[in-house]
Design a protein around this motif. Structure first.
Motif, PDB file in Angstrom:
ATOM      1  N   SER A   1      -2.057   0.232   3.770  1.00 39.42           N
ATOM      2  CA  SER A   1      -3.144  -0.488   3.110  1.00 39.42           C
ATOM      3  C   SER A   1      -4.197  -0.985   4.098  1.00 39.42           C
ATOM      4  O   SER A   1      -5.262  -1.436   3.682  1.00 39.42           O
ATOM      5  CB  SER A   1      -2.582  -1.675   2.332  1.00 39.42           C
ATOM      6  OG  SER A   1      -1.874  -2.524   3.220  1.00 39.42           O
TER       7      SER A   1
ATOM      8  N   GLN B   1      -5.637  -2.457  -6.790  1.00 40.18           N
ATOM      9  CA  GLN B   1      -5.080  -2.408  -8.155  1.00 40.18           C
ATOM     10  C   GLN B   1      -3.553  -2.445  -8.092  1.00 40.18           C
ATOM     11  O   GLN B   1      -2.871  -1.699  -8.787  1.00 40.18           O
ATOM     12  CB  GLN B   1      -5.554  -1.137  -8.882  1.00 40.18           C
ATOM     13  CG  GLN B   1      -7.044  -0.930  -8.840  1.00 40.18           C
ATOM     14  CD  GLN B   1      -7.781  -1.443 -10.073  1.00 40.18           C
ATOM     15  OE1 GLN B   1      -7.187  -1.580 -11.130  1.00 40.18           O
ATOM     16  NE2 GLN B   1      -9.027  -1.779  -9.912  1.00 40.18           N
TER      17      GLN B   1
ATOM     18  N   ASP C   1     -10.277  -3.004  -3.941  1.00 35.78           N
ATOM     19  CA  ASP C   1      -9.235  -3.527  -4.830  1.00 35.78           C
ATOM     20  C   ASP C   1      -8.177  -2.452  -4.959  1.00 35.78           C
ATOM     21  O   ASP C   1      -8.437  -1.377  -5.511  1.00 35.78           O
ATOM     22  CB  ASP C   1      -9.853  -3.859  -6.198  1.00 35.78           C
ATOM     23  CG  ASP C   1      -8.817  -4.458  -7.148  1.00 35.78           C
ATOM     24  OD1 ASP C   1      -7.606  -4.438  -6.810  1.00 35.78           O
ATOM     25  OD2 ASP C   1      -9.219  -4.904  -8.228  1.00 35.78           O
TER      26      ASP C   1
ATOM     27  N   GLN D   1      -4.808  -9.793   1.101  1.00 32.28           N
ATOM     28  CA  GLN D   1      -6.144 -10.373   1.288  1.00 32.28           C
ATOM     29  C   GLN D   1      -6.193 -11.140   2.607  1.00 32.28           C
ATOM     30  O   GLN D   1      -6.546 -12.325   2.646  1.00 32.28           O
ATOM     31  CB  GLN D   1      -6.503 -11.300   0.105  1.00 32.28           C
ATOM     32  CG  GLN D   1      -6.662 -10.574  -1.205  1.00 32.28           C
ATOM     33  CD  GLN D   1      -8.036  -9.911  -1.322  1.00 32.28           C
ATOM     34  OE1 GLN D   1      -9.059 -10.588  -1.322  1.00 32.28           O
ATOM     35  NE2 GLN D   1      -8.056  -8.593  -1.386  1.00 32.28           N
TER      36      GLN D   1
ATOM     37  N   GLY E   1      -0.410  -8.409  -5.399  1.00 26.71           N
ATOM     38  CA  GLY E   1      -0.584  -8.856  -4.024  1.00 26.71           C
ATOM     39  C   GLY E   1       0.515  -9.784  -3.582  1.00 26.71           C
ATOM     40  O   GLY E   1       1.668  -9.400  -3.551  1.00 26.71           O
TER      41      GLY E   1
ATOM     42  N   PRO F   1      -5.683  -5.435   2.108  1.00 23.87           N
ATOM     43  CA  PRO F   1      -6.186  -5.861   0.803  1.00 23.87           C
ATOM     44  C   PRO F   1      -5.122  -6.406  -0.149  1.00 23.87           C
ATOM     45  O   PRO F   1      -5.457  -7.194  -1.039  1.00 23.87           O
ATOM     46  CB  PRO F   1      -6.851  -4.598   0.237  1.00 23.87           C
ATOM     47  CG  PRO F   1      -6.288  -3.464   1.006  1.00 23.87           C
ATOM     48  CD  PRO F   1      -5.884  -3.991   2.344  1.00 23.87           C
TER      49      PRO F   1
ATOM     50  N   ARG G   1     -13.558  -5.939   2.160  1.00 20.20           N
ATOM     51  CA  ARG G   1     -13.095  -6.971   1.231  1.00 20.20           C
ATOM     52  C   ARG G   1     -13.377  -6.621  -0.229  1.00 20.20           C
ATOM     53  O   ARG G   1     -12.814  -7.224  -1.128  1.00 20.20           O
ATOM     54  CB  ARG G   1     -13.734  -8.324   1.592  1.00 20.20           C
ATOM     55  CG  ARG G   1     -12.989  -9.017   2.717  1.00 20.20           C
ATOM     56  CD  ARG G   1     -13.483 -10.421   2.929  1.00 20.20           C
ATOM     57  NE  ARG G   1     -14.920 -10.420   3.138  1.00 20.20           N
ATOM     58  CZ  ARG G   1     -15.753 -11.310   2.597  1.00 20.20           C
ATOM     59  NH1 ARG G   1     -15.301 -12.263   1.839  1.00 20.20           N
ATOM     60  NH2 ARG G   1     -17.048 -11.233   2.837  1.00 20.20           N
ATOM     61  N   LYS G   2     -14.246  -5.639  -0.452  1.00 19.66           N
ATOM     62  CA  LYS G   2     -14.530  -5.221  -1.834  1.00 19.66           C
ATOM     63  C   LYS G   2     -13.459  -4.264  -2.365  1.00 19.66           C
ATOM     64  O   LYS G   2     -13.436  -3.955  -3.558  1.00 19.66           O
ATOM     65  CB  LYS G   2     -15.900  -4.535  -1.893  1.00 19.66           C
ATOM     66  CG  LYS G   2     -17.042  -5.490  -1.587  1.00 19.66           C
ATOM     67  CD  LYS G   2     -18.380  -4.772  -1.627  1.00 19.66           C
ATOM     68  CE  LYS G   2     -19.479  -5.712  -1.143  1.00 19.66           C
ATOM     69  NZ  LYS G   2     -20.401  -5.068  -0.213  1.00 19.66           N
TER      70      LYS G   2
END
Ligand code: MN
Length: 209
Positions: free
Chosen positions: A152, A203, A201, A135, A206, A132, A198-199
């Motif tokens: 992650s 925080q 996050d 991404q 990136g 994530p 993919r939802k």
């Protein structure tokens, strides 16, 4: 206190034949996976006792046992859902686009994933994960059940490369097993995991572009 449980399979032990024999599935799910569930629960209980008794002399060993067995439970639960009878083929939709984007092409992804399984030194897994922060999808090697995985990575597709996953059927021809599973991947399950992952996050910052 809640306990981890061995999940029922959505198909019979023989449903994945000839690619995975019913005997392998019965032992793998009913004995190996069951042992990880039992030992994850035992590690939690021993940690509860250690806290209650203020006795942390075995703490490092208990933490290691928890990480190993709970990760084993998670990976096997995923593996059973990733597999299915009358499956295989290729993904479509957003997952197919992401694989093309991050690996160049499906065949390139497949080659890397299969080779990652084949080159595990000792026991481990190949995994397709959603990362994530960047991404992006990554293919990773997992040693035992818990090492070599970036913190992650959300596992979407996992392949058991331990000898118990194939040896009684394929003996030393493990590459035949790592090819056979491509007839069994349930891309609907893997795509649903991709949509959910993919939802997430983190925080956290990136990547730069
Ligand atoms: Mn296994």
């Amino acid at each position: 206190m809640s306990k981890y449980i061995l999940p029922e399979l959505a198909y019979g032990y023989s449903a994945l034949e000839p690619h995975i024999s019913g005997k392998v599935m019965e032992l793998h799910h009913g004995k190996h996976h069951a042992a990880y569930v039992k030992n994850a629960n035992a590690a939690i209980e021993r940690l509860d006792e250690a806290r209650a008794g203020s006795d942390f002399t075995r703490l490092a060993a208990l933490e290691k046992a928890l990480a190993f067995n709970l990760s084993g439970h998670v990976l096997h639960s995923l593996f059973w859902r990733n597999l299915g009878p009358r499956a295989g083929g290729r993904p479509d939709g957003k997952l197919a686009q992401a694989i093309d984007h991050d690996f160049g092409a499906f065949d390139k992804f497949r080659a890397q994933f299969t080779e990652v399984a084949a080159t595990i030194m000792g026991s481990g897994w190949a995994a397709l994960v959603w990362e994530p922060l960047g991404q992006r999808l990554l293919v990773t090697q997992i040693y035992d059940h818990q090492s070599n995985l970036s913190q992650s990575g959300v596992p979407l597709l996992v392949l058991d490369a331990w000898e118990h996953a194939y040896y009684s059927q394929y003996e030393n021809r493990k590459n035949e097993f790592f090819e056979a599973v491509w007839n069994l991947w349930n891309w609907g399950d893997i795509a649903a995991r991709f949509d959910t992952a993919r939802k997430l996050d983190m925080q956290l910052p990136g990547t730069s572009t």
